[in-house]
Design a protein around this motif. Structure first.
Motif, PDB file in Angstrom:
ATOM      1  N   LYS A 196       0.475 -14.330 -11.561  1.00  0.00           N
ATOM      2  CA  LYS A 196       0.124 -13.490 -10.426  1.00  0.00           C
ATOM      3  C   LYS A 196      -1.254 -12.833 -10.560  1.00  0.00           C
ATOM      4  N   ASN A 197      -1.495 -12.227 -11.713  1.00  0.00           N
ATOM      5  CA  ASN A 197      -2.752 -11.497 -11.893  1.00  0.00           C
ATOM      6  C   ASN A 197      -3.967 -12.407 -11.821  1.00  0.00           C
ATOM      7  N   GLN A 200      -4.643 -13.492  -8.156  1.00  0.00           N
ATOM      8  CA  GLN A 200      -5.059 -12.489  -7.170  1.00  0.00           C
ATOM      9  C   GLN A 200      -6.526 -12.687  -6.782  1.00  0.00           C
ATOM     10  N   GLN A 231       0.203 -11.438   0.653  1.00  0.00           N
ATOM     11  CA  GLN A 231       0.706 -10.530  -0.391  1.00  0.00           C
ATOM     12  C   GLN A 231      -0.416 -10.008  -1.278  1.00  0.00           C
ATOM     13  N   GLN A 233      -2.996  -8.767  -0.424  1.00  0.00           N
ATOM     14  CA  GLN A 233      -3.589  -7.571   0.182  1.00  0.00           C
ATOM     15  C   GLN A 233      -2.700  -6.343   0.072  1.00  0.00           C
ATOM     16  N   THR A 234      -1.481  -6.551  -0.413  1.00  0.00           N
ATOM     17  CA  THR A 234      -0.590  -5.399  -0.490  1.00  0.00           C
ATOM     18  C   THR A 234      -1.002  -4.445  -1.603  1.00  0.00           C
ATOM     19  N   GLN A 235      -1.681  -5.014  -2.650  1.00  0.00           N
ATOM     20  CA  GLN A 235      -2.106  -4.126  -3.730  1.00  0.00           C
ATOM     21  C   GLN A 235      -3.580  -3.766  -3.608  1.00  0.00           C
ATOM     22  N   ASN A 236      -4.131  -4.119  -2.520  1.00  0.00           N
ATOM     23  CA  ASN A 236      -5.569  -3.974  -2.379  1.00  0.00           C
ATOM     24  C   ASN A 236      -5.853  -3.277  -1.055  1.00  0.00           C
ATOM     25  N   ASN A 237      -6.764  -2.346  -1.076  1.00  0.00           N
ATOM     26  CA  ASN A 237      -6.998  -1.599   0.150  1.00  0.00           C
ATOM     27  C   ASN A 237      -7.993  -2.271   1.099  1.00  0.00           C
TER      28      ASN A 237
END
Lengths: 277, 658
Positions: A196-197, A200, A231, A233-237
Motif C-alpha cells: 500500500k505505502n 500510494q 482511496q 486520496q482518503t489519506q491525502n488532503n
C-alpha cells in the motif's frame, strides 16, 4: 442490442460501476447477458504460473460464450480485457495449446471451437451513446485515465502510449476534456493491496498531474484504477478529485440521477462538482 | 551431329578454398562426372576463378579439343562472365559454357556432407546434360549515347553531375524541388571538422548551374525511362513553375509583394513561413521562384490577385504555364534520390507534436542555422535560451518496432549539436545513447572533444519524455526518463529542450523511381546494389548506378566519395563508346507464329512489334531483355528464348531427376 457480458470479480463491488453500467444500458436498450457461472479470469498473475491453466481459465468463458450463441464477449475491466485478449491471442497462434485447452474444457463438459472477439465496454458505449445535445456539463473538465492495460502492449483499441479514444468519447457526450500526460501511467494495480505505502506515490502522481492540467474530475474505465486513485486520496488532503467511472458520466449525460449511478459510493465525493450551477 | 561437332565436354569442380571442398567431396564428384557420356575430362581445383584455374580450362580446350565446358563453383552472378571469357580466349564460342552452383545451392545450405556430395553430383550432371544442347550465340555491339542522367540534386547528385561533366560528358540533372542542394543545404555545420555547410555547398551549387556540360531540370521529375544501357530514352516532366525562367532576374519583388504569407516553409521544417510564390531559401539554385499552386490565390482559389505579375518588371509570371515534357537520349543513369528523416510522431512516448520543445534533428539544424527562422540563435518557442538540452539518439533506429538498422549519421550529428549548443548557449547538454558509433576519420577524436567540453553522456534508451511535474524543478520543463545502464539507475532529467536524433529512411517516392528504372529495393526500401562488396555502385540493371543515401544511410564524406565513384562507373561505360548486347534474347519463329499478338501484350520492354505484311510478331533485338514472358505467353510455341530452349532446359531437368 444484446451483448454477452463478463463482469469479472471487481465489477459488482466497485463504487457504482455496476449500478451505472446497468442504468446506462437500460436507458440505451442494451441487454446485458451475464455469462452464467463465470470464474476469475486469472488476472495478470496466472500467466506467470502456468500457461495452460491461464488459458483454460479464460477459455472456459470463450466456450460459455459459444454455448450462449454470441460472437463477442464484453468486459468492463482492463485487467480482464487484457488477460482475455492475451489468452485469445495465444490460443489463436499456438495450435498445440489450443488443442490441450480444448481437452481440459471437454473434460468439464464444455466445447470450444472458435474464439470470440474480446471487447471493452467502452467500445460498446462509443457506438451506442448518442451525441450530446445539452450544454449542462460543458464547463465540467474531465481528465481521462486509461490505466496501463487497456492499450498496452496490444494497441488494437488505440495508440499505446497516448490514447485518445476516451477523450473523444467524453467530448462527444458533452464534457469538456483536459489533456494530460498520465493517461497510461501505472496506478500500482493489484500491488496497491499488498504494498500500500509504496503504491500510494504511483496513484498520487497521476492525480497530481491531472489536477495540474486543470481537470475537476477524473474518469476511469477499470475498477482497480478507480479504487486505487479514489482511496489514495482518503489519506491525502490536496488535491482531491472525484474519480468516476466513464459509465457514470455517460449516465449523467443521458440525464440519469446521480444516485441511480452509484455516485454516492465514491470516497471523494463528486457532489460539489456535479451539482454546481 | 558430325564427328567434328561431337560434344567433348570438360568439367571443372572448384573447391572454392574452404567454401565447397570440406562439405562436398569434390574428388568424388569429379570421378563420377568423368564416367558420364561425352565428358572428356573432369578435374577439381582449389580456385577455378584464379589465373591458373582459367588457364587449365584454356589449355584443355586447346590440347584436348574440348568444345563444351562446365564449371561447378559459385553463383553465375559471381563468375559466369569470368569463365565465358576464358572459353572465348581459347577460341570457343562463350555460350558453349554452363555453370553449376554448388556453393550457394549446395555446400552453404546442405548440412550433411554425403548428401551435399550427392546433390553436387546431380547438379553437375544436369549442367553436363544441358551444355550438350548449347548452341553458339552472337552478341552485338551497340554505340552509346555520350550523356548521363542524374536523378536527384542533393550533394550526391550534384557531385556525380560535376564529375561526369568534368570528364566531358553531357549531363542532365533532374531535381523535383525548386532548388538543388538537398538536405545538406539545410545544415549549418558539418561534423567532425565543423566546416560551414553553406560555405562548401553553395559554390558547388553555382558550379552545377554554370557548368556548360550540365543541363539543370529543377522542379522536374523523371516520368518515363525506356531503352537499355547506352541507349536509354528518358522523359522528364518539367512541372509548371508559373515563372518564366528565361525572363526572371531573381529580384525577389514578387515574394515581397505576395499577400499569401502564412504557408509553413518546407525548407525551414515548418518553423517559419513562406509566401505562395517562393524560392525555398535565399541561396536557391536556380534563383527563380515557383508558385505553389495550392496556396496561390489565382491558381488555387480562383480569386483575383496577380500581385506578383503586376510588380514583375520583366513580365516573367505566367499563370497559364503547363507541364512540359522533354525527351533525352541517355547513355548512363545515376540514381541519387537520397533519404528523408524518420517522422517520430508514432514514437508517442517522446511526445513529438505534443510538446512544443521537442524537436527533430532536421528542425534543430534549421534552428541552429544562420539562415534559419531564428537567424542561428538557439531559442525556445518562448524566445528564451535553453539552459539544459537533452539529445536522444537512435530515435526510430536500432529498434525492432521501427527501423532495425543503425542510421550511421545520428551519433555524429548529435555530438555536433552538443558542441554547437555548448558553444552558442552554454547550456548543459545530456546525450542519451545506446552505443556511440564514431567510425570515421577524426570522428572518435570529436567524441572525445565534446566529452571534454562537458557534455554528459548517459548510456540508455530513453523510456519517456513527459511534462508531468513530480518535483518543483520540473515545473515548465520536460522530464527525460531513462535507465542509465552504466550506473544501473533510473534517471530523471528535467530539461528545457529535447532534440530527437531521428534516423534515415528512403526518400518519399523512391518506390516510384525504383519502378521506373526497374531497380529492386531491400526490406528497408533502400536500392539494392549489384554486389554488396564488389559492385556497390552498380545495379542489376546495366547502365544504372547508385550514389549517396538512396543505397543506404551515409554521411557526407561517404556520399561524395560514392557519387564520384558512380560517375567514374558511368564515365568508364561511356568512354568505351560501345556496349555489347546480350545474346540470350527472344526469337519468334515466323513459320510457327499465328499472329495472335499475345507476346506483344506480355512484353514489358515494348520489344516486340507486329509485321503487318507478313502478319507475324518480330523481336527488336536491341530492346529485348530476354525475360521470357513472350515464350510463356505464346500459345503456338513460336516464341522462345535463346540459350533457354526447351531441349536445353528439359535436358537439364531430366538429368536432375535421374
Amino acid at each position: 442490442m444484446k451483448i454477452c457480458f463478463y463482469p469479472g470479480c471487481s465489477f459488482a463491488t466497485s463504487a457504482g460501476y455496476k449500478e451505472s453500467t446497468e442504468a446506462v444500458c437500460r436507458k440505451l436498450n442494451i441487454e446485458l447477458n451475464e455469462i452464467p457461472d463465470w470464474n476469475c479470469c486469472g488476472a495478470t498473475v496466472m500467466f506467470g504460473e502456468n500457461k495452460l491453466r491461464a488459458t483454460t481459465l479464460a477459455a472456459r468463458h470463450f466456450a460459455l460464450v459459444q454455448t450462449m450463441g454470441f460472437e463477442d464477449l464484453v468486459t468492463g475491466c482492463n485487467a480482464c480485457y487484457a488477460t482475455l485478449r492475451k489468452a485469445a491471442r495465444l490460443l489463436d497462434r499456438d495450435r498445440e495449446l489450443f488443442q490441450k485447452t480444448q481437452e481440459v474444457l471437454h473434460n468439464l463438459g464444455l466445447e470450444l471451437d472458435r474464439i470470440p472477439k474480446v471487447r471493452h465496454l467502452l467500445e460498446v458505449l462509443m457506438e451506442a451513446m448518442p451525441d450530446s445535445t445539452s450544454d449542462k456539463y460543458k464547463t465540467l473538465s474531465v481528465g481521462a485515465y486509461y490505466g496501463c492495460q487497456l492499450t498496452r502492449p496490444d494497441q488494437e483499441l488505440d495508440k499505446g502510449w497516448y490514447p485518445e479514444i476516451l477523450e473523444h468519447f467524453l467530448a462527444r457526450i458533452g464534457f469538456s476534456v483536459k489533456e494530460h500526460s498520465a493517461r497510461t501511467q501505472c496506478c500500482g494495480a493489484s500491488h496497491a493491496v499488498i504494498y500500500k505505502n509504496e503504491c500510494q506515490g504511483l496513484s498520487h502522481r497521476i492525480i497530481r498531474e491531472i489536477a495540474n492540467k486543470g481537470a475537476q474530475v477524473i474518469t476511469t474505465v477499470c475498477p482497480l484504477c478507480q479504487f486505487n486513485l479514489d482511496q489514495a486520496q482518503t489519506q491525502n488532503n490536496e488535491p482531491r478529485l472525484p474519480v468516476t467511472y466513464f459509465t457514470q458520466l455517460a449516465g449523467l449525460a443521458l440525464g440519469l440521477a446521480p444516485a441511480e449511478l452509484g455516485l454516492n459510493k465514491l470516497l471523494v465525493s463528486a457532489d460539489k462538482v456535479l451539482t454546481r450551477p | 551431329m558430325t564427328t567434328q561437332n561431337k560434344p567433348k565436354i570438360g568439367v571443372y569442380i572448384c573447391h572454392c578454398g574452404m567454401n565447397i571442398a570440406p562439405k562436398v567431396d569434390v574428388e568424388e564428384v569429379a570421378r563420377y562426372i568423368q564416367e558420364l557420356d561425352h565428358v572428356t575430362v573432369a578435374r577439381d581445383y582449389k580456385f577455378m576463378c584464379s589465373n591458373p584455374g582459367q588457364d587449365m580450362i584454356i589449355n584443355d580446350i586447346k590440347e584436348l579439343g574440348l568444345n563444351r565446358v562446365v564449371v561447378a563453383s559459385c553463383s553465375p552472378r559471381m563468375h559466369e562472365k569470368t569463365f565465358r571469357n576464358a572459353v572465348r580466349t581459347a577460341g570457343l564460342n562463350p555460350y558453349y559454357f554452363q555453370m553449376a552452383n554448388i556453393r550457394e545451392q549446395v555446400s552453404w545450405v546442405t548440412k550433411d556432407s554425403q548428401e551435399a556430395t550427392e546433390k553436387a553430383k546431380s547438379m553437375v550432371a544436369a549442367a553436363v546434360a544441358r551444355v550438350f544442347f548449347h548452341q553458339p550465340l552472337d552478341t552485338r555491339e551497340v554505340t552509346v549515347a555520350k550523356s548521363v542522367l542524374v536523378i536527384g540534386g542533393g550533394i550526391a547528385g550534384m557531385q556525380a553531375a560535376l564529375t561526369s561533366a568534368n570528364a566531358g560528358y553531357q549531363v542532365s540533372l533532374v531535381e523535383r524541388e525548386p532548388s538543388i542542394g538537398g538536405h545538406m543545404a539545410k545544415f549549418d555545420k558539418t561534423f567532425p571538422t565543423l566546416d560551414c555547410a553553406a560555405c562548401i555547398m553553395t559554390p558547388k551549387m553555382v558550379d552545377v548551374l554554370q557548368h556548360p556540360g550540365i543541363t539543370l531540370y529543377t522542379w522536374s521529375e523523371v516520368e518515363k525511362v525506356e531503352g537499355f544501357i547506352g541507349n536509354f530514352e528518358v522523359t522528364v516532366k518539367k512541372k509548371p513553375r508559373y515563372v518564366d525562367e528565361k525572363k526572371c532576374t531573381g529580384c525577389g519583388t514578387c515574394m515581397q509583394k505576395c499577400p499569401t504569407k502564412k504557408i509553413l516553409s518546407e525548407f525551414n521544417e515548418g518553423l517559419s513561413f513562406r509566401t505562395a510564390i517562393y524560392t525555398p531559401f535565399p541561396q536557391a539554385v536556380p534563383n527563380v521562384p515557383v508558385i505553389d499552386a495550392t496556396h496561390c490565390r489565382v491558381l488555387g482559389q480562383n480569386k483575383k490577385c496577380g500581385v506578383c505579375a503586376k510588380f514583375c518588371e520583366t513580365k516573367a509570371i505566367d499563370f497559364d504555364q503547363k507541364p512540359e515534357f522533354v525527351t533525352l537520349k541517355i547513355g548512363a543513369i545515376i540514381t541519387a534520390t537520397g533519404f528523408q528523416a524518420v517522422n517520430p510522431t508514432s514514437l508517442e512516448q517522446y511526445g513529438y507534436g505534443r510538446f512544443p520543445e521537442v524537436y527533430t534533428s532536421m528542425e534543430f539544424e534549421r534552428l541552429n542555422n544562420a539562415t534559419g527562422p531564428t537567424s542561428g540563435k538557439v531559442l525556445m518557442k518562448n524566445g528564451m535560451v535553453p539552459k539544459r538540452v537533452a539529445i536522444i539518439h537512435c530515435v526510430g533506429s536500432r529498434d525492432t518496432r521501427h527501423k532495425k538498422y543503425c542510421s550511421r549519421v545520428c551519433c555524429m550529428y548529435s555530438m555536433k549539436f552538443a558542441h554547437l549548443l555548448r558553444e552558442k548557449t552554454g547550456a548543459e547538454v545530456w546525450e542519451f545513447y545506446i552505443d556511440i558509433r564514431s567510425p570515421g576519420k577524426l570522428y572518435e577524436e570529436f567524441y572525445n572533444r565534446v566529452q571534454e567540453e562537458g557534455v554528459r553522456f548517459i548510456r540508455g534508451r530513453v523510456a519517456e519524455i513527459t511534462d508531468m511535474v513530480e518535483d518543483p524543478g520540473d515545473e515548465g520543463r520536460l522530464t527525460v526518463i531513462a535507465e542509465s545502464t552504466l550506473t544501473r539507475r533510473t534517471v530523471r532529467v528535467p530539461v528545457d529542450m529535447v532534440v530527437l536524433s531521428v534516423g534515415l529512411e528512403p526518400a518519399r517516392g523512391s518506390e516510384d523511381i525504383g519502378r521506373l528504372l526497374g531497380l529492386s529495393r531491400d526490406g528497408d526500401g533502400w536500392f539494392n546494389e549489384l554486389h554488396a562488396k564488389l559492385a556497390p555502385l552498380a545495379t542489376p540493371i546495366n547502365g544504372i548506378f547508385l550514389a549517396g543515401c538512396c543505397q543506404g544511410p551515409k554521411d557526407i564524406p561517404d556520399t561524395v566519395a560514392q557519387a564520384m565513384g558512380a560517375a567514374g562507373e558511368a564515365i568508364a561505360l561511356l568512354a568505351k563508346g560501345i556496349v555489347t548486347t546480350q545474346a540470350e534474347i527472344s526469337r519468334i519463329d515466323p513459320d510457327l507464329c499465328s499472329g495472335c499478338k499475345s507476346c506483344i501484350e506480355s512484353c514489358t520492354y515494348s520489344a516486340i512489334r507486329f509485321d503487318e505484311a507478313r502478319k507475324v510478331a518480330v523481336v527488336n533485338e536491341a530492346l529485348c531483355m530476354g525475360c521470357g514472358s513472350c515464350a510463356a505467353a505464346c500459345p503456338s510455341s513460336a516464341a522462345g528464348v535463346k540459350h533457354f530452349t526447351d531441349k536445353q532446359v528439359m535436358g537439364e531437368i531430366e538429368a536432375l531427376l535421374m
